[in-house]
Design an enzyme around this catalytic site. Structure first.
Site, short mmCIF file in Angstrom:
data_model
loop_
_atom_site.label_atom_id
_atom_site.label_comp_id
_atom_site.label_asym_id
_atom_site.label_seq_id
_atom_site.Cartn_x
_atom_site.Cartn_y
_atom_site.Cartn_z
N ASP A 45 -3.70 16.60 10.55
CA ASP A 45 -2.76 15.49 10.39
C ASP A 45 -3.44 14.29 11.04
OD1 ASP A 45 -0.79 13.55 10.67
OD2 ASP A 45 0.80 14.98 11.08
N LYS A 86 -3.64 -1.75 4.74
CA LYS A 86 -4.87 -1.90 3.97
C LYS A 86 -5.64 -3.16 4.36
CE LYS A 86 -4.53 1.93 1.75
NZ LYS A 86 -5.42 3.05 2.16
N TYR A 119 2.46 -1.36 3.48
CA TYR A 119 1.26 -0.81 2.84
C TYR A 119 0.13 -1.83 2.89
CZ TYR A 119 -1.82 1.20 -0.70
OH TYR A 119 -2.91 1.72 -1.36
N SER A 136 -9.37 2.18 0.21
CA SER A 136 -8.36 1.17 0.43
C SER A 136 -7.59 0.99 -0.87
CB SER A 136 -9.00 -0.14 0.90
OG SER A 136 -8.05 -1.16 1.12
#
Length: 278
Positions: free
Chosen positions: A57, A153, A149, A135
């Site tokens: 993880d 990125k 998000y 990415s």
């Protein structure tokens, strides 16, 4: 020919699965990480000598270091790292919970940073290596309803671009891969959606609902071809800093960057007005 050793995170689906499949078919060694014992049993049966599963993880920083150490101790080198583990989170900024924000930062951003940091001493010692960070063209282009998000990125792209300058002299190349929409589980399976507020109905923040519905048409990107281009990039010297995959992704990126540059150029007078006049 000496087999390359690839360490790839998140190989149970999407790009990670397709990359692993193609790399094993060409005869190299893959150490693939998964969170659950699913979807990689075929690799374990078909490639018992060249595929090695590791549970990880990526939000567990100490576990990342342990996995990297285990790979190096077992195989003696790590030629290529593909930092692939991640997911999408959709919803307006105020629709997201604190837990959702913390989780995506820990996975997409912090996990990628710590994976790269963990492998750098090994690659520096062995005097070679290639690091590929998956990415998105969403690392350059921003859409409503994707704020966190994009935050992860844009953040990882800045990190990689800086580190690439630090490690170039050690013969370590770094590439940021910016795919457009692809027919993977990222879009049609693993994407997470916030608890949506009716106040944002008919708002650009909810436009992603159309994109996530396969009935509205599938994404143009072919994950098989995208994986091929990523694997091919490892042989390119010097390493390309960015690799955009998908014609629409490239056109959108060019359009956004050209507009950004135009806006910056309009600020020359304002910017100069804040300098000391010697």
């Amino acid at each position: 020919m000496d087999k390359k050793v690839w360490l790839i995170t998140g190989v149970s689906s999407g790009f990670g699965y397709e990359l692993t499949k193609q790399i094993l078919e060409k005869g190299d060694i893959v150490v693939g990480t998964v969170r659950k014992d699913t979807n990689v049993q075929d690799f374990m049966r078909q490639y018992p000598d060249t595929f090695f599963r590791q549970f990880l993880d990526v939000t567990d920083v100490s576990a990342i270091s342990d996995v990297v150490k285990n790979v190096y101790d077992k195989l003696g080198k790590i030629d290529v790292v593909i930092s692939n583990a991640g997911y999408g989170l959709f919803g307006a900024a105020e629709e997201l919970t604190n837990q959702e924000i913390d989780q995506i930062i820990a996975t997409n951003l912090t996990g990628s940073i710590q994976l790269i940091r963990s492998v750098l001493p090994i690659m520096r010692k062995q005097k070679h290596g290639r690091i590929i960070q998956i990415s998105s063209y969403g690392g350059q282009v921003a859409f409503a309803g994707n704020s966190m998000y994009h935050a992860t990125k844009w953040g990882i792209e800045g990190f990689v671009e800086s580190v690439a300058k630090e490690v170039e002299s050690f013969n370590i190349g770094m590439t940021i891969v910016e795919p457009g929409g692809a027919r993977t589980q990222f879009r049609y399976g693993s994407a997470q959606v916030a608890n949506l507020l009716p106040e944002y109905n008919d708002n650009p923040a909810h436009a992603f609902l159309n994109m996530l519905n396969p009935e509205n048409g599938l994404a143009a990107g072919d994950p098989v071809k995208m994986a091929e281009r990523i694997i091919e990039s490892v042989e390119v010297e010097p390493a390309p800093l960015r690799l955009v995959l998908g014609s629409q992704a490239l056109e959108d990126t060019i359009q956004v960057l050209e507009e950004r540059v135009r806006k910056f150029k309009e600020q020359r007078e304002i910017a100069a007005s804040t300098d000391f006049q010697e």
